[in-house]
Scaffold this active site. Structure first.
Site, mmCIF file in Angstrom:
data_model
loop_
_atom_site.group_PDB
_atom_site.id
_atom_site.type_symbol
_atom_site.label_atom_id
_atom_site.label_comp_id
_atom_site.label_asym_id
_atom_site.label_seq_id
_atom_site.Cartn_x
_atom_site.Cartn_y
_atom_site.Cartn_z
ATOM 1 C CG HIS A 72 -0.448 -0.610 2.399
ATOM 2 N ND1 HIS A 72 -1.228 -1.292 3.290
ATOM 3 C CD2 HIS A 72 0.805 -0.691 2.878
ATOM 4 C CE1 HIS A 72 -0.465 -1.785 4.237
ATOM 5 N NE2 HIS A 72 0.756 -1.419 4.020
ATOM 6 N N GLY A 129 3.504 3.210 2.780
ATOM 7 C CA GLY A 129 4.394 2.329 3.555
ATOM 8 C C GLY A 129 3.922 2.089 4.975
ATOM 9 C CB ILE A 130 5.817 0.884 7.949
ATOM 10 C CG1 ILE A 130 6.156 -0.507 7.418
ATOM 11 C CG2 ILE A 130 5.600 0.849 9.462
ATOM 12 C CD1 ILE A 130 5.108 -1.567 7.659
ATOM 13 N N GLY A 184 11.497 0.828 23.568
ATOM 14 C CA GLY A 184 11.822 1.871 22.590
ATOM 15 C C GLY A 184 10.547 2.661 22.313
ATOM 16 C CB ALA A 185 9.736 5.290 19.856
ATOM 17 C CB ALA A 233 8.520 8.816 8.806
ATOM 18 C CG HIS A 254 4.532 35.419 28.381
ATOM 19 N ND1 HIS A 254 4.952 34.436 29.251
ATOM 20 C CD2 HIS A 254 3.516 36.082 28.985
ATOM 21 C CE1 HIS A 254 4.209 34.507 30.345
ATOM 22 N NE2 HIS A 254 3.329 35.491 30.213
HETATM 23 C C1 LIG Z 1 4.188 1.315 15.270
HETATM 24 C C2 LIG Z 1 5.172 2.249 14.627
HETATM 25 C C3 LIG Z 1 5.151 3.594 14.949
HETATM 26 C C4 LIG Z 1 6.046 4.471 14.349
HETATM 27 N N1 LIG Z 1 6.010 5.784 14.671
HETATM 28 C C5 LIG Z 1 6.876 6.640 14.082
HETATM 29 C C6 LIG Z 1 6.833 8.013 14.372
HETATM 30 O O1 LIG Z 1 6.019 8.477 15.164
HETATM 31 N N2 LIG Z 1 7.704 8.839 13.744
HETATM 32 C C7 LIG Z 1 8.638 8.346 12.854
HETATM 33 O O2 LIG Z 1 9.410 9.131 12.299
HETATM 34 N N3 LIG Z 1 8.704 7.046 12.557
HETATM 35 C C8 LIG Z 1 7.848 6.185 13.150
HETATM 36 N N4 LIG Z 1 7.898 4.866 12.816
HETATM 37 C C9 LIG Z 1 8.918 4.415 11.853
HETATM 38 C C10 LIG Z 1 8.492 4.724 10.405
HETATM 39 O O3 LIG Z 1 7.264 4.105 10.130
HETATM 40 C C11 LIG Z 1 9.566 4.246 9.445
HETATM 41 O O4 LIG Z 1 10.808 4.817 9.804
HETATM 42 C C12 LIG Z 1 9.232 4.653 8.016
HETATM 43 O O5 LIG Z 1 8.016 4.103 7.599
HETATM 44 C C13 LIG Z 1 10.347 4.198 7.065
HETATM 45 O O6 LIG Z 1 10.031 4.582 5.788
HETATM 46 P P1 LIG Z 1 10.579 3.771 4.519
HETATM 47 O O7 LIG Z 1 10.086 4.500 3.327
HETATM 48 O O8 LIG Z 1 12.014 3.533 4.661
HETATM 49 O O9 LIG Z 1 9.905 2.331 4.630
HETATM 50 P P2 LIG Z 1 8.405 1.815 4.808
HETATM 51 O O10 LIG Z 1 7.511 2.838 5.342
HETATM 52 O O11 LIG Z 1 8.541 0.535 5.548
HETATM 53 O O12 LIG Z 1 7.936 1.534 3.336
HETATM 54 C C14 LIG Z 1 8.497 0.521 2.568
HETATM 55 C C15 LIG Z 1 7.518 0.083 1.508
HETATM 56 O O13 LIG Z 1 8.173 -0.794 0.603
HETATM 57 C C16 LIG Z 1 7.274 -1.807 0.220
HETATM 58 N N5 LIG Z 1 8.072 -2.941 -0.271
HETATM 59 C C17 LIG Z 1 8.923 -3.710 0.442
HETATM 60 N N6 LIG Z 1 9.510 -4.617 -0.353
HETATM 61 C C18 LIG Z 1 9.011 -4.419 -1.608
HETATM 62 C C19 LIG Z 1 9.228 -5.031 -2.854
HETATM 63 N N7 LIG Z 1 10.094 -6.027 -3.013
HETATM 64 N N8 LIG Z 1 8.541 -4.579 -3.925
HETATM 65 C C20 LIG Z 1 7.665 -3.554 -3.792
HETATM 66 N N9 LIG Z 1 7.421 -2.924 -2.626
HETATM 67 C C21 LIG Z 1 8.097 -3.351 -1.554
HETATM 68 C C22 LIG Z 1 6.488 -2.086 1.482
HETATM 69 O O14 LIG Z 1 5.247 -2.689 1.197
HETATM 70 C C23 LIG Z 1 6.340 -0.692 2.081
HETATM 71 O O15 LIG Z 1 5.136 -0.086 1.674
HETATM 72 C C24 LIG Z 1 6.998 3.975 13.401
HETATM 73 C C25 LIG Z 1 7.009 2.619 13.063
HETATM 74 C C26 LIG Z 1 6.107 1.768 13.660
HETATM 75 C C27 LIG Z 1 6.133 0.321 13.274
#
Ligand SMILES: Cc1cc2nc3c(=O)[nH]c(=O)nc-3n(C[C@H](O)[C@H](O)[C@H](O)COP(=O)(O)OP(=O)(O)OC[C@H]3O[C@@H](n4cnc5c(N)ncnc54)[C@H](O)[C@@H]3O)c2cc1C
Length: 464
Positions: free
Chosen positions: A38, A41-42, A182-183, A318, A443
């Site tokens: 989707h 991402g995460i 952790g967070a 993120a 303030h």
């Molecule tokens: C519960 C939770 C709470 C969080 N809260 C925060 C927060 O408050 N603030 C913050 O900064 N960070 C937070 N994070 C961390 C943050 O979500 C990640 O650091 C961030 O999503 C990383 O972004 P990214 O683009 O590297 O990867 P992702 O967001 O993981 O995206 C990667 C994408 O790649 C896709 N993918 C993987 N392999 C393939 C493939 N082979 N082909 C096609 N698509 C693929 C996946 O489906 C996914 O959609 C949190 C994480 C979690 C789990």
């Protein structure tokens, strides 16, 4: 069918990937982004955003219980967990569809499917309709990460949950064990504890929120314990015995093993990078402990292949992913870019009270050999904090005593996740104590404590 050609193919549409794709398109490059699950991402679907929506419900619930403190009446306070979760899922959905619109507006081709890299410059995508081949001058890996599973503590979705299960719980835990502080672990502990679950957090390190300044961890711990959260530090969950409706955790602490029963366990013991099945080994990409090894410019060492965001290692945030995405897109477009400095990336935890920090902790600054000056300011000395009914918290600043450079800032208390950006800007502009002292803070605001903490480092705080 002939392979479609692009200047840039991004694999993964999380905050790293979709931002890289949009920036590359803005710079006139032809771009495709491949996503297997989707858009967003995460972060948007299972991370940053839905957790903050849940935590907002918990915060409002907490405030409703405090209605009397504000001269208000609230009776029959309760919650509907399904409705709380529905709101959180709705917020996530709204944002992910927003990403779809942004990609479309910027003329980024979206290919839904699972990508592999069969050779340099080639991406093969398994879609619902078959295989689609793409060629690219540049490939950006942004496949992110997933929850780490420890042997014996694996999630089953019923008794033992990862963050994904915890974000859409089918029931309210009564007695909850959170493994890891952790967070992610602390945010879920804060959420479920506020809604009334009897919650225990087990942390293997000597303190919760172990990456934070020790004083902030200790302050937060005290506040959490006041809210009824049970915290076990220097403790380890060695085993989980699962039975119908209950889990017996074997918790090792002080050389003894205690068996404690819970009805739900959330495992929040870190993440692992999504490095498998991409063909990285064949390409000669170096992977170290599930993360792609890159240089400061996110280059993998393989010509035209970059890795950004969670797959490229800590900090797993993120905003780090997005910033790296922009940097790589601009580098590909031939612009002069600056590497992302991890020490200038703020970390925020949206528990109650909130925790936020940037730069070096006091201990790390000393370890690095700095002669330091430390300032502190408590929320109780701030008018706005008292007016808000949030007098518990502190702001701590760490300076290089010789140059006045702001080395680090650490906060715990209401809204500190919004405040921290003031110090981040300060660090980006290489601010010194003098600039900060000469800055006029409005303030009454919580931000005045940021000023006072700086003043305090030089023995000049006014209100404490
Ligand atoms: C519960 C939770 C709470 C969080 N809260 C925060 C927060 O408050 N603030 C913050 O900064 N960070 C937070 N994070 C961390 C943050 O979500 C990640 O650091 C961030 O999503 C990383 O972004 P990214 O683009 O590297 O990867 P992702 O967001 O993981 O995206 C990667 C994408 O790649 C896709 N993918 C993987 N392999 C393939 C493939 N082979 N082909 C096609 N698509 C693929 C996946 O489906 C996914 O959609 C949190 C994480 C979690 C789990």
């Amino acid at each position: 069918m002939a392979a479609q050609s692009f200047d840039v193919v991004v694999i993964g549409a999380g905050p790293g990937g979709y931002v890289a794709a949009i920036r590359a398109a803005q710079l006139g490059l032809s771009v495709a982004v491949v996503e297997r699950e989707h858009l967003g991402g995460i972060c948007l679907n299972w991370g940053c955003i839905p957790t903050k929506a849940l935590l907002r419900s918990a915060e409002v619930f907490h405030l409703m219980h405090r209605a009397k403190d504000f001269g208000l009446k609230a009776e029959g306070i309760g919650y509907d967990l399904d409705a709380v979760v529905k709101r959180s899922r709705g917020v996530a959905k709204q944002l992910t569809s927003g990403v779809g619109h942004l990609l479309k507006k910027n003329k980024v081709t979206v290919v839904m499917g699972t990508a592999t890299i069969p050779a340099k410059g080639k991406v093969s995508v398994k879609t619902d309709k078959g295989t689609e081949d793409l060629t690219a001058k540049h490939i950006i890996l942004a496949t992110g990460a997933r929850a780490r599973e420890l042997p014996g503590l694996e999630a089953d979705g019923d008794l033992v949950w990862t963050y994904k299960h915890a974000l859409q719980p089918g029931r309210m835990p009564k007695k909850l064990l959170v493994i890891g502080s952790g967070a992610i672990g602390i945010e879920f502990a804060s959420f479920f504890n506020t809604l009334g679950a009897d919650t225990t957090v087990v942390e293997v390190m000597d303190r919760i929120l172990p990456v934070e300044d020790a004083e902030i961890s200790a302050f937060a711990k005290k506040q959490f314990e006041k809210q009824g959260l049970k915290i076990r530090e220097k403790a380890m969950v060695k085993q989980l015995d699962r039975a119908k409706g209950k889990v017996t955790a074997h918790i090792e602490q002080d050389g003894k093993i205690e068996k404690v029963e819970f009805d739900t366990v959330i495992s929040a013991v870190g993440i692992v990078g999504n490095v498998e099945g991409l063909g990285l080994e064949e390409l000669g990409v170096k992977v170290d402990r599930t993360h792609v090894v890159t240089d400061a410019y996110c280059r993998t060492g393989v010509d035209g292949l970059y890795a950004i965001g969670d797959i490229a290692g800590a900090p797993w945030l993120a905003h780090k992913a997005s910033h790296e995405g922009v940097m790589v897109a601009e580098m590909i477009a031939g612009q002069d870019v600056h590497p992302v400095k991890p020490e200038s990336i703020a970390g925020c935890t949206y528990c109650h009270p909130q925790v936020a920090s940037v730069g070096l902790t006091e201990a790390k600054a000393k370890e690095a050999g700095y002669d330091i000056k430390v300032g502190r300011f408590p929320f109780i000395g701030n008018g706005k904090a008292i007016a808000l009914g949030e007098p518990e918290g502190m702001v701590k600043t760490v300076f290089d005593a010789k140059t006045g450079e702001l080395l680090g800032a650490h906060m715990v208390g209401a809204e500190v996740t919004e405040l921290i950006q003031g110090y981040v800007v300060g660090r980006q502009l290489e601010t010194t104590e003098e600039d900060l002292m000469h800055t006029v803070f409005p303030h009454p605001t919580l931000s005045e404590m940021m000023h006072e903490s700086v003043l305090d480092a030089w023995g000049r705080a006014i209100h404490f």
